[in-house]
Design a protein around this motif. Structure first.
Motif, PDB file in Angstrom:
ATOM      1  N   LEU A 171       0.663  -1.002   0.068  1.00 10.65           N
ATOM      2  CA  LEU A 171       0.012  -0.033  -0.095  1.00 10.65           C
ATOM      3  C   LEU A 171       0.991   1.220   0.099  1.00 10.65           C
ATOM      4  O   LEU A 171       0.655   2.145  -0.707  1.00 10.65           O
ATOM      5  CB  LEU A 171      -1.043  -0.019   1.339  1.00 10.65           C
ATOM      6  CG  LEU A 171      -1.933   1.413   1.477  1.00 10.65           C
ATOM      7  CD1 LEU A 171      -2.944   1.108   0.318  1.00 10.65           C
ATOM      8  CD2 LEU A 171      -2.380   1.224   2.780  1.00 10.65           C
ATOM      9  N   ILE A 172       1.876   1.254   0.810  1.00  9.18           N
ATOM     10  CA  ILE A 172       2.575   2.421   0.845  1.00  9.18           C
ATOM     11  C   ILE A 172       3.501   2.656  -0.454  1.00  9.18           C
ATOM     12  O   ILE A 172       3.585   3.599  -0.808  1.00  9.18           O
ATOM     13  CB  ILE A 172       3.760   2.211   2.031  1.00  9.18           C
ATOM     14  CG1 ILE A 172       3.341   2.079   3.360  1.00  9.18           C
ATOM     15  CG2 ILE A 172       5.218   3.276   1.908  1.00  9.18           C
ATOM     16  CD1 ILE A 172       3.938   2.049   4.585  1.00  9.18           C
ATOM     17  N   THR A 173       4.031   1.633  -1.103  1.00  4.85           N
ATOM     18  CA  THR A 173       4.572   1.532  -2.196  1.00  4.85           C
ATOM     19  C   THR A 173       3.960   1.936  -3.341  1.00  4.85           C
ATOM     20  O   THR A 173       4.195   3.119  -4.224  1.00  4.85           O
ATOM     21  CB  THR A 173       5.280   0.416  -2.766  1.00  4.85           C
ATOM     22  OG1 THR A 173       6.266  -0.064  -1.673  1.00  4.85           O
ATOM     23  CG2 THR A 173       6.051   0.594  -3.780  1.00  4.85           C
ATOM     24  N   VAL A 174       2.550   1.448  -3.598  1.00  3.64           N
ATOM     25  CA  VAL A 174       1.890   1.718  -4.804  1.00  3.64           C
ATOM     26  C   VAL A 174       1.412   3.130  -4.667  1.00  3.64           C
ATOM     27  O   VAL A 174       1.184   3.963  -5.613  1.00  3.64           O
ATOM     28  CB  VAL A 174       0.777   0.755  -4.725  1.00  3.64           C
ATOM     29  CG1 VAL A 174      -0.391   1.462  -5.779  1.00  3.64           C
ATOM     30  CG2 VAL A 174       0.989  -0.536  -5.189  1.00  3.64           C
ATOM     31  N   ASN A 175       1.071   3.790  -3.556  1.00  2.00           N
ATOM     32  CA  ASN A 175       0.750   5.150  -3.285  1.00  2.00           C
ATOM     33  C   ASN A 175       1.630   6.250  -3.086  1.00  2.00           C
ATOM     34  O   ASN A 175       1.372   7.218  -2.718  1.00  2.00           O
ATOM     35  CB  ASN A 175      -0.459   5.147  -2.167  1.00  2.00           C
ATOM     36  CG  ASN A 175      -1.835   4.284  -2.279  1.00  2.00           C
ATOM     37  OD1 ASN A 175      -2.695   4.634  -3.324  1.00  2.00           O
ATOM     38  ND2 ASN A 175      -1.697   2.963  -2.105  1.00  2.00           N
TER      39      ASN A 175
END
Length: 322
Positions: A153-157
Motif C-alpha cells: 500500500l505504501i509503495t503503490v501510493n
C-alpha cells in the motif's frame, strides 16, 4: 485480550466435530485427510466447515478433519514440509514468498481473488485515504502477512513511511477502542466485523481499493503429495467439495451464517452474520476457487516490486492452472 479478542475467547473449547449427514451417498473406500487452516474456525473458512456439514466431503469418499495454525506464513511452511500436513490454506502472498524461498508448495484454488485486508480506525479520526495515515499511529502485528500488504500500500501510493508511526501490537482490537493506536490492520471479516457487530463506529480503508493487487485466501498442496496419484485424487475432491461449501455462502449468506452459528454456537450471531456477508462479497465475481495466470502474475509483480522474493518465480511454479 489476545488475538481477535472476543472471537478467540468465544472459540475456546468449541468443537470442530460435525455429525455425519443422513442419507449421503458414500463411496466404498473412505480416505482420511487432515486439512490445515491458517487461523481459527471463523467465517473466513466457512466453505470448509460447511462442506463437511453439508456432506460434500463425505459424498466424495473423504473423512475430513481440520487443524489450525498461526497465520498464512506458518501454514505455508508446515505444508511445505509435507508431514503431517500436505494440504491446507494460506494467502497468495505467503504462497509466492514461500515458493521463492524453496518451499515445495502450489496453489490449487483461490477463494479470495483480492485481499480482504483493511486498515480500520475510529470514524471520528477520518482515516479514509492512505495519506490520512500521515501523523497517525498504526498498530501492526509482527510476523503477519498483512505487514507485507501494508508495504505494498505504501509503495503503490508513493507514501513516505517515515510519516506513519508503526508500533507492534497483539491481535487486540481494544488497542484501537482504548485509543492506544489510531488504526489497526486486519481482514475485514475478522476484527472489523466484530466491532461493527458490537455497534462501534469504525472506518475501513480497503487495501484492494488503493492499488494492492494480490491474491489472498487460497488452497495449497505439497508438491510430493500432488505428484502422488492417490493423494492428487484426494486433493481434487477437496477442491470440489470446498467449492460447493463456498458456493453456499456466495448464494445464500444468511443461511450459511445460520448453519455456521449452529456449528460454533459460542460465536456471537451478529458477528457471524456480518462476517459472512463480507465473505460472500469476497467470493462474488469469478467462479469460486478460480485462479488465473493474470491474477498470479499481478501478485508476483507486487512482491517483486517490494523485493520480497528470495529468487524469481513463475506462475507455473506457484499454481496448478487448468
Amino acid at each position: 485480550m489476545h488475538r481477535r479478542s472476543l472471537l478467540t475467547a468465544a472459540l475456546a473449547g468449541a468443537s470442530l466435530a460435525v455429525p455425519r449427514v443422513a442419507g449421503a451417498q458414500i463411496e466404498d473406500k473412505v480416505e482420511k485427510v487432515e486439512i490445515l487452516l491458517d487461523w481459527k474456525p471463523l467465517p473466513t473458512f466457512a466453505g470448509f466447515f460447511l462442506a463437511r456439514s453439508m456432506g460434500a466431503f463425505e459424498r466424495r469418499g473423504l473423512e475430513v478433519t481440520f487443524a489450525e495454525t498461526q497465520g498464512a506464513v506458518t501454514s505455508a511452511e508446515k505444508i511445505g514440509k509435507g508431514s503431517p500436513y500436505w494440504i491446507g490454506t494460506s494467502s497468495g502472498m505467503a504462497t509466492v514468498i514461500g515458493r521463492s524461498n524453496g518451499l515445495p508448495i502450489k496453489s490449487l484454488a483461490v477463494y479470495y481473488p483480492k485481499t480482504p485486508t483493511v486498515i480500520f480506525s475510529r470514524s471520528e479520526d477520518r482515516i479514509a485515504h492512505p495519506r490520512d495515515l500521515y501523523g497517525k499511529t498504526l498498530g501492526v502485528v509482527p510476523g503477519s502477512i498483512t505487514n507485507e500488504e501494508l508495504r505494498a500500500l505504501i509503495t503503490v501510493n508513493k507514501l513516505d513511511p517515515d510519516k506513519i508511526r508503526e508500533i507492534p501490537v497483539n491481535w487486540d482490537a481494544y488497542t484501537l477502542i482504548d485509543k492506544k493506536v489510531d488504526a489497526l490492520i486486519d481482514y475485514e471479516e475478522m476484527a472489523p466485523a466484530e466491532l461493527v457487530a458490537e455497534g462501534r463506529r469504525i472506518t475501513m480503508l480497503r487495501l484492494a481499493d488503493f492499488g494492492v493487487r494480490v491474491y489472498s485466501l487460497n488452497l495449497i498442496v505439497n508438491d510430493a503429495a500432488w505428484a502422488d496419484p492417490a493423494r492428487r485424487v484426494i486433493a481434487q475432491k477437496v477442491v470440489e467439495a470446498v467449492q460447493e461449501g463456498y458456493n453456499s455462502v456466495k448464494e445464500r449468506a444468511g443461511d450459511a451464517a445460520l448453519r455456521f452459528s449452529t456449528l460454533f454456537p459460542r460465536l456471537a450471531p451478529r458477528y457471524v452474520d456480518r462476517s459472512m456477508v463480507t465473505v460472500a462479497q469476497q467470493l462474488s465475481g469469478p467462479p469460486t476457487g478460480e485462479q488465473t495466470r493474470a491474477g498470479w502474475e499481478a501478485t508476483i509483480k507486487t512482491l517483486e516490486s517490494l523485493k520480497l522474493l528470495a529468487k524469481p518465480v513463475t506462475v507455473d511454479e506457484v499454481a496448478v492452472l487448468n
